[in-house]
Write a protein that holds these residues in place. Structure first.
Motif, mmCIF file in Angstrom:
data_model
loop_
_atom_site.group_PDB
_atom_site.id
_atom_site.type_symbol
_atom_site.label_atom_id
_atom_site.label_comp_id
_atom_site.label_asym_id
_atom_site.label_seq_id
_atom_site.Cartn_x
_atom_site.Cartn_y
_atom_site.Cartn_z
ATOM 1 N N GLU A 205 30.012 61.991 -28.417
ATOM 2 C CA GLU A 205 28.981 62.457 -29.335
ATOM 3 C C GLU A 205 28.887 61.528 -30.545
ATOM 4 O OE1 GLU A 205 29.581 66.237 -31.170
ATOM 5 O OE2 GLU A 205 31.757 66.006 -31.285
ATOM 6 N N ARG A 206 27.757 61.538 -31.200
ATOM 7 C CA ARG A 206 27.386 60.506 -32.163
ATOM 8 C C ARG A 206 28.378 60.344 -33.309
ATOM 9 N NH1 ARG A 206 21.466 60.009 -35.190
ATOM 10 N NH2 ARG A 206 21.892 58.026 -36.262
ATOM 11 N N THR B 134 31.660 66.861 -23.742
ATOM 12 C CA THR B 134 31.230 65.609 -23.112
ATOM 13 C C THR B 134 32.049 64.431 -23.645
ATOM 14 O OG1 THR B 134 29.494 65.142 -24.752
ATOM 15 C CG2 THR B 134 28.888 66.493 -22.861
ATOM 16 N N THR B 135 32.479 64.521 -24.896
ATOM 17 C CA THR B 135 33.298 63.461 -25.485
ATOM 18 C C THR B 135 34.630 63.339 -24.763
ATOM 19 O OG1 THR B 135 32.263 63.744 -27.645
ATOM 20 C CG2 THR B 135 34.415 62.689 -27.615
ATOM 21 N N TYR C 275 25.503 62.617 -24.119
ATOM 22 C CA TYR C 275 26.406 62.432 -25.255
ATOM 23 C C TYR C 275 26.161 63.550 -26.272
ATOM 24 C CZ TYR C 275 27.148 57.968 -23.014
ATOM 25 O OH TYR C 275 27.455 56.997 -22.095
ATOM 26 N N ALA C 276 26.627 64.751 -25.907
ATOM 27 C CA ALA C 276 26.123 65.938 -26.593
ATOM 28 C C ALA C 276 27.121 66.617 -27.519
ATOM 29 C CB ALA C 276 25.640 66.953 -25.550
ATOM 30 N N ASN C 277 28.384 66.715 -27.127
ATOM 31 C CA ASN C 277 29.316 67.568 -27.856
ATOM 32 C C ASN C 277 30.756 67.159 -27.581
ATOM 33 O OD1 ASN C 277 29.965 68.757 -25.256
ATOM 34 N ND2 ASN C 277 28.050 69.905 -25.460
#
Length: 246
Positions: free
Chosen positions: A172-173, A165-166, A160-162
């Protein structure tokens, strides 16, 4: 000339009307401060899911009807990009990134190379497989694999990086979108629609359920669903601002 299945237009139109009402209420609650607790309830979530499930399944079902899948996929993807740009510029707090048009456009494009592999699968088996994968990946946005809310396997946080990936579903967060449909799990529902069409074509399983007749307004709305989707929120904003704006 190929027969047009008016019942598809009619179902799509009913989902479109439901979506317009849902988004109108969303605007009232989140943009104009209307206090309606029910809208945040589980039943309201079921309402929202019924709309998107219908659109995505029907889009996969109708993929085989397109004379030019590449053009159609690019057109819908372009619509998704326009929605993103417009909301980022004029409605940032309710911005739409990776919305339903982006999903459907990407899925339509991915179907082009995958079709030759999908054709090797039996229709019923392919449908069952895609529905299973949809159920298993339904919790991907929340960090796990499972069965519709039942966590079985926690996924690594490093996935869940960027923004890239989203797009795939590993959110991502601090990502926010008012209308977020990542490839996982939703692409499997789109693929299920494709296999459902193949099964329907063989068995005509909806023949006794759906009268293939025009319902003038619904049939027209179903045919114009893309342009209606693109225009409905600006029209809603305009009408609500006239009514409730200061």
């Amino acid at each position: 000339m190929k027969q047009r299945y008016f019942w598809i237009d009619n179902i799509r139109a009913i989902a479109m009307l439901s979506m317009i009402i849902y988004h109108g209420v969303w605007d009232l609650v989140y943009l104009y401060g209307m206090d309606w607790g029910w809208y945040r309830s589980d039943l309201a979530f079921v309402w929202q899911q019924s709309i998107c499930w219908t659109f995505i399944l029907l889009s996969g079902f109708c993929w085989s009807f397109s004379k030019n899948p590449l053009k159609q996929g690019l057109l819908v993807s372009g619509g998704g990009i326009i929605v993103t740009i417009v909301t980022l510029m004029f409605s940032y707090e309710s911005r739409i990134i990776f919305g339903v048009l982006s999903l459907i456009g990407a899925a339509a494009l991915l179907m082009i190379p995958l079709k030759k592999y999908f054709e090797k699968l039996p229709a019923a088996g392919g449908l069952a497989l895609m529905l299973f994968l949809f159920a298993v990946t339904y919790g991907v946005n929340d960090g796990y694999l499972g069965i519709f809310g039942i966590e079985i396997l926690k996924l690594p946080k490093s996935l869940y990086a960027n923004l890239f990936t989203t797009f795939w579903g590993f959110t991502e967060r601090y990502f926010f979108s008012a209308d977020y449909f990542s490839l996982f799990p939703w692409i499997f529902l789109y693929f299920a629609g494709y296999f459902f069409y193949r099964l329907w074509k063989m068995e005509r399983i909806l023949g006794a359920m759906c009268l293939n007749r025009k319902v003038p307004f619904l049939t027209w709305l179903g045919k114009k669903s893309l342009i209606v989707y693109m225009l409905h929120q600006p029209i809603l904003y305009f009408l609500l601002e006239l009514t409730f704006g200061s």
